[in-house]
Design a protein around this motif. Structure first.
Motif, PDB file in Angstrom:
ATOM      1  N   THR A 126       2.013  -2.796  14.199  1.00  0.00           N
ATOM      2  CA  THR A 126       2.047  -2.646  12.741  1.00  0.00           C
ATOM      3  C   THR A 126       2.728  -1.344  12.334  1.00  0.00           C
ATOM      4  O   THR A 126       3.570  -1.323  11.425  1.00  0.00           O
ATOM      5  CB  THR A 126       0.622  -2.695  12.175  1.00  0.00           C
ATOM      6  N   GLU A 171      -0.757  -3.127   4.843  1.00  0.00           N
ATOM      7  CA  GLU A 171      -0.503  -3.108   6.281  1.00  0.00           C
ATOM      8  C   GLU A 171      -0.925  -1.777   6.902  1.00  0.00           C
ATOM      9  O   GLU A 171      -1.448  -1.736   8.023  1.00  0.00           O
ATOM     10  CB  GLU A 171       0.983  -3.367   6.558  1.00  0.00           C
ATOM     11  N   ALA A 175      -3.691  -1.208   9.785  1.00  0.00           N
ATOM     12  CA  ALA A 175      -3.438  -0.451  11.015  1.00  0.00           C
ATOM     13  C   ALA A 175      -4.485   0.637  11.216  1.00  0.00           C
ATOM     14  O   ALA A 175      -4.948   0.871  12.345  1.00  0.00           O
ATOM     15  CB  ALA A 175      -2.039   0.160  10.966  1.00  0.00           C
TER      16      ALA A 175
END
Length: 245
Positions: A126, A171, A175
């Motif tokens: 990611t 995102e 992560a």
């Protein structure tokens, strides 16, 4: 006769004087217009220079934001890669285990090691994709976004913050959560390793397990809770994170 001549020359002088005055006034008006035009041109050039300097400063400010985010992602990616490597090393240590090791303990150990590896691997992937997105944004999009900003928006709008909140914020939070979970699994795995490696020394296994449990509690109750605001979702990107000078 002389009176007529004087009258003729007098009218001629008056006519010439009036013409000279008119020409002088016209010349002065032209000079004033030239000065106004020169002042207007200088003002426009100065205004254009100031706008260009502000946009250059804005672009540098956005790049500083991007550099900070790039460093953040790179650090998390490197740490997660290192912990994923340790997870693989822990799994390989199963080869040297004794045959009398508890099968249930091995199952838990392997499961935790696999979960740690998956969390760290997903976190690394990611972050890598986010780094690629940052590179693409700064090379293809940032200049155009800064040019499209109006004079008022230069002081209040951050194109990178808008883009980050809309495209990458979720995102990045994912992560971060994966990294936290992987770090927790890492401590649990160390505690399990202590019961496998120090199977003949219960005291050593208990001490290591207690230390790992203390570290896990400290991470969640002290570190994560204290710095949780750093990874909260942004409410809005329409603001300057780095103010213009």
């Amino acid at each position: 006769m002389s009176a007529v001549v004087d009258a003729v020359f007098g009218s001629y002088d008056v006519k010439n004087s009036k013409q000279w005055r008119d020409e002088d006034l016209l010349h002065r008006e032209q000079q004033q217009q030239w000065r106004e035009d020169a002042f207007r041109r200088d003002s426009e050039w100065r205004r254009a220079d100031l706008q260009r300097e502000r946009r250059v400063t804005k672009l540098e400010s956005e790049k500083r934001l991007i550099d900070a985010r790039h460093q953040q992602l790179q650090t998390v990616s490197q740490l997660s890669s290192m912990l994923a490597f340790f997870a693989i090393m822990f799994v390989q240590e199963i080869k040297s285990l004794q045959s009398d090791t508890s099968q249930a303990l091995l199952v838990v150990y392997g499961t935790v090691g696999c979960l740690e590896f998956l969390c760290m691997l997903l976190c690394t992937l990611t972050c890598m994709l986010l780094l690629l997105a940052l590179t693409r944004f700064v090379t293809h999009t940032l200049d155009g976004e800064v040019r499209r900003l109006s004079d008022l928006e230069l002081d209040s709008v951050s194109p990178f913050s808008d883009w980050w909140v809309g495209k990458c914020e979720q995102e990045w939070l994912l992560a971060y959560q994966l990294f936290r979970a992987g770090a927790a699994f890492f401590l649990v795995e160390i505690a399990l390793v202590s019961w496998i490696v120090f199977v003949r020394s219960t005291v050593a296994a208990v001490i290591i397990s207690v230390l790992c449990a203390g570290g896990l509690l400290y991470i969640n109750l002290r570190i994560a809770s204290r710095w949780r605001y750093l990874v909260k979702p942004s409410k809005s990107g329409r603001r300057m994170s780095v103010p213009l000078p």
